[in-house]
Design an enzyme around this catalytic site. Structure first.
Site, short mmCIF file in Angstrom:
data_model
loop_
_atom_site.label_atom_id
_atom_site.label_comp_id
_atom_site.label_asym_id
_atom_site.label_seq_id
_atom_site.Cartn_x
_atom_site.Cartn_y
_atom_site.Cartn_z
N ASP B 6 0.61 -1.30 0.04
CA ASP B 6 0.09 0.01 -0.16
C ASP B 6 0.97 1.13 0.22
O ASP B 6 2.18 1.09 0.54
CB ASP B 6 -0.96 -0.14 1.30
N ASP B 8 -0.28 4.73 0.83
CA ASP B 8 -0.53 6.08 2.07
C ASP B 8 -0.49 5.17 3.29
O ASP B 8 -0.96 4.20 3.59
CB ASP B 8 -1.98 6.29 1.87
N ASP B 137 -2.07 -0.73 5.83
CA ASP B 137 -2.71 -0.32 7.36
C ASP B 137 -3.81 -0.26 7.52
O ASP B 137 -4.48 0.12 8.79
CB ASP B 137 -2.10 1.33 7.49
#
Lengths: 181, 181
Positions: B6, B8, B137
């Site tokens: 990922d 961000d 996250d």
């Protein structure tokens, strides 16, 4: 079913827009008629000294956003969705990404609505995307993985010699792909 | 192995940049310290009358491009690749896509090089992407399909109560995920 639909030259008329701009901007230069296109990347079918000029047409700001929907394409993806299929726009950015990336999103919003922006999968490697079908005009769609989808070839002059794949001449006939051969 | 990473808050410090800009631009407004973040979407942890202002920070032109790499993240993805794994940046555009879409590509080029631009998979639905691992996250990564990857949770304050998943506190420890539990 999960149906992945390519954008350029399946939903959006990239070839046609290139041809029109090329003829309008460089009327004295040689050109390749749409029905004579034999090589997937347009510039590779032009003389070497014209290739940068060819690329400057389709890399120009506004080019990707201005593409006209291919006849029947918008109604067909909406119909797929209305009949309960999961439809995604699976598209690769151009190598010169600066304009096309955002414009592909804008194109989807403009022609299909904001909901369809969420259905864009932007990737250079379509073999990493899961689906039952990928409808794509590219003669061979390869990448890091063995694809799980069936490649349905969308008819274009430059893929007419490809054998061994099921085809669509128009997205309007999409239901024919659901019947496994 | 195919490792999906990922962007961000795994590669790029979205939370930190938001916090810094919020404090700098609105020093008199309430704020949530990074260690007190409990809800994935930042605005949902702010009073309702401030939510549009919160969003205006991270939707601003230049925000996504300006994110600092998270410590160790760049070296780690390069190391994964050098050790023979297929690494892709698997990232979802913000709902307001106008700035972030292009800026995510620019960020990858700036921090990892043009080769990594080709490794971006931009999708709202990560369950449609194939891989062995997704390092993310987000507390729960859901979508239209049952994922084939294992979700490795990248530690953040807002995911600390999630159980039942393997975790990374830093990408530097990425090799630990290769040993199946």
């Amino acid at each position: 079913m999960i149906i992945l639909v390519d954008m350029d030259d399946v939903l959006a008329d990239f070839e046609g827009e290139f041809f029109n701009r090329w003829r309008a901007q460089y009327p004295d230069k040689p050109y390749v008629a749409l029905e004579d296109r034999t090589i997937f990347n347009i510039e590779n079918q032009y003389p070497e000294d014209l290739r940068e000029l060819v690329k400057s047409i389709y890399n120009a700001p506004g080019f990707c956003k201005s593409l006209k929907p291919i006849d029947g394409s918008l109604e067909s993806v909406l119909e797929m969705q209305n009949e309960g299929h999961e439809v995604y726009i699976c598209t690769a950015p151009l190598t010169v990404y600066e304009n096309c990336v955002l414009e592909k999103y804008q194109w989807a919003e403009q022609h299909l609505g904001l909901e369809w922006v969420k259905k864009i999968i932007l990737t250079r490697d379509k073999t990493l995307v899961r689906g039952d079908f990928l409808i794509d005009d590219k003669p061979e769609v390869t990448g890091a993985a063995q694809p799980v989808w069936e490649h349905i070839l969308f008819n274009k002059a430059y893929n007419k010699n490809v054998t061994g794949k099921r085809r669509l001449a128009t997205l309007k006939d999409w239901k024919t792909i659901l019947t496994k051969p």
